[in-house]
Design a protein around this motif. Structure first.
Motif, short mmCIF file in Angstrom:
data_model
loop_
_atom_site.label_atom_id
_atom_site.label_comp_id
_atom_site.label_asym_id
_atom_site.label_seq_id
_atom_site.Cartn_x
_atom_site.Cartn_y
_atom_site.Cartn_z
N THR A 5 0.83 -1.20 0.00
CA THR A 5 0.00 0.00 0.00
C THR A 5 0.87 1.25 0.00
O THR A 5 1.87 1.32 0.72
N ILE A 6 0.48 2.23 -0.82
CA ILE A 6 1.16 3.52 -0.87
C ILE A 6 0.15 4.60 -0.52
O ILE A 6 -0.87 4.74 -1.21
N ASN A 7 0.40 5.32 0.55
CA ASN A 7 -0.47 6.44 0.93
C ASN A 7 -0.08 7.66 0.11
O ASN A 7 1.09 8.05 0.06
N ALA A 8 -1.07 8.26 -0.55
CA ALA A 8 -0.78 9.34 -1.49
C ALA A 8 -1.83 10.44 -1.40
O ALA A 8 -2.88 10.27 -0.78
N SER A 9 -1.51 11.53 -2.03
CA SER A 9 -2.42 12.69 -2.09
C SER A 9 -2.80 12.95 -3.53
O SER A 9 -1.92 13.03 -4.41
N GLN A 10 -4.10 13.03 -3.78
CA GLN A 10 -4.54 13.34 -5.13
C GLN A 10 -4.19 14.78 -5.46
O GLN A 10 -4.30 15.67 -4.62
N ARG A 11 -3.76 15.04 -6.68
CA ARG A 11 -3.36 16.40 -7.06
C ARG A 11 -4.21 16.88 -8.22
O ARG A 11 -4.56 16.13 -9.13
N GLU A 12 -4.55 18.16 -8.16
CA GLU A 12 -5.36 18.78 -9.20
C GLU A 12 -4.50 19.51 -10.21
O GLU A 12 -4.76 19.50 -11.41
N HIS A 40 -4.36 11.64 -11.06
CA HIS A 40 -3.05 12.20 -10.77
C HIS A 40 -2.86 12.26 -9.25
O HIS A 40 -3.75 12.70 -8.53
N PHE A 41 -1.73 11.79 -8.78
CA PHE A 41 -1.46 11.84 -7.35
C PHE A 41 0.04 12.00 -7.11
O PHE A 41 0.86 11.92 -8.04
N ALA A 42 0.40 12.18 -5.86
CA ALA A 42 1.80 12.31 -5.48
C ALA A 42 2.02 11.64 -4.14
O ALA A 42 1.11 11.56 -3.30
N ALA A 43 3.24 11.13 -3.94
CA ALA A 43 3.60 10.48 -2.67
C ALA A 43 5.08 10.69 -2.42
O ALA A 43 5.85 10.93 -3.37
N ALA A 47 8.27 6.29 -0.18
CA ALA A 47 7.14 5.37 -0.17
C ALA A 47 7.25 4.31 -1.27
O ALA A 47 6.61 3.26 -1.19
N PHE A 48 8.08 4.58 -2.27
CA PHE A 48 8.21 3.66 -3.41
C PHE A 48 9.42 2.75 -3.28
O PHE A 48 9.72 1.98 -4.20
N LYS A 49 10.14 2.83 -2.16
CA LYS A 49 11.37 2.07 -2.00
C LYS A 49 11.16 0.57 -2.19
O LYS A 49 11.89 -0.09 -2.92
N ASN A 50 10.14 0.02 -1.52
CA ASN A 50 9.90 -1.42 -1.59
C ASN A 50 9.24 -1.86 -2.89
O ASN A 50 9.13 -3.07 -3.15
N LEU A 51 8.82 -0.91 -3.68
CA LEU A 51 8.21 -1.22 -4.97
C LEU A 51 9.23 -1.19 -6.09
O LEU A 51 9.22 -2.06 -6.98
N LEU A 64 -5.60 7.02 -1.49
CA LEU A 64 -5.64 8.48 -1.61
C LEU A 64 -6.18 9.13 -0.35
O LEU A 64 -6.91 8.51 0.44
N ASP A 65 -5.83 10.40 -0.16
CA ASP A 65 -6.23 11.12 1.05
C ASP A 65 -7.73 11.40 1.11
O ASP A 65 -8.24 11.79 2.16
N ASN A 66 -8.44 11.18 0.00
CA ASN A 66 -9.89 11.37 0.03
C ASN A 66 -10.64 10.08 0.37
O ASN A 66 -11.86 10.02 0.27
#
Length: 217
Positions: A5-12, A40-43, A47-51, A64-66
């Motif tokens: 799982t990657i926790n991310a924020s959606q971006r506009e 579109h999102f950002a993290a 957070a992507f190290k293990n991927l 996503l944060d929503n």
């Protein structure tokens, strides 16, 4: 197949200025394709190290944060040519009822008899492209090389499975055992047994052993 799982924020904002600002803040801009809409999102890069920095293949849950969670797989990644920092990642959304195309790592099982006789195992493929449902795909494709003699080859058909379709021609070689200067002749056990039987037949009955007394005249 393993999932993380990657926790991310959606971006506009997706312009160059907004993307540059994200990177300066240690964030990686990402995109998810394949669904009803492009996301579109950002993290954080960590957070992507293990991927990214692993030979294993994972499915990913983008949280996503929503509150939205999207199942996806990594499709493409861009690195900075000098620093090797992650610049951008593309994901493809996956669904339970739709097959995906992915390259899975290959791992040998056993020890080749050709290698034991001095041969060298050479790989043509380290990853095998397959198509199947994500829920049925293995973490790694395994193939036994135990019977490979010098000159022997392992084909993609040797690792076929009902759980996925291999997207390589049937005559594609995964690995083979090549000869070397220290290699010795590799004879089949069956051949050796046949030669012994033939020699016995040509020479008549075998001579009595020391434990068995000779027949009296």
């Amino acid at each position: 197949m393993k999932s993380l799982t990657i926790n991310a924020s959606q971006r506009e904002s997706v312009g160059k200025k907004a993307t540059k600002a994200l990177r300066n803040a240690g964030q990686v801009p990402c995109v998810i394709y394949g669904g009803d809409t492009i996301v579109h999102f950002a993290a954080p890069e960590i957070a992507f190290k293990n991927l990214v920095y692993t030979p294993d293949v994972h499915t990913v849950v983008i949280a996503l944060d929503n509150g939205t969670k999207i199942n996806a797989i990594l499709q493409d990644i861009q690195f900075h040519p000098v620093t090797d920092k992650i610049l951008h990642i593309d994901f493809i959304q996956i669904f339970d009822d739709k097959p995906i195309i992915i390259e899975l790592p290959f791992r040998t099982v056993g020890t080749s008899r050709g290698v034991l006789n001095g041969g060298v195992l050479r790989f043509n493929l380290r990853r095998i492209k397959v198509k199947g449902l994500a829920s049925k795909l293995p973490d790694v494709i395994e193939g036994s090389i135990q019977k490979l003699k010098i000159g022997g080859k392992l084909y993609v058909t040797d690792v076929a499975s009902d759980d996925f379709t291999i997207l390589h021609p049937d005559n594609t070689v995964i690995c083979m055992v090549k000869t070397s200067r220290v290699a010795v002749e590799d004879e089949d056990e069956e051949t050796e047994e046949t030669e012994e039987a033939t020699a016995t037949a040509e020479g008549g009955e075998a001579a009595p052993t020391a434990d068995a007394p000779a027949t009296e005249a």
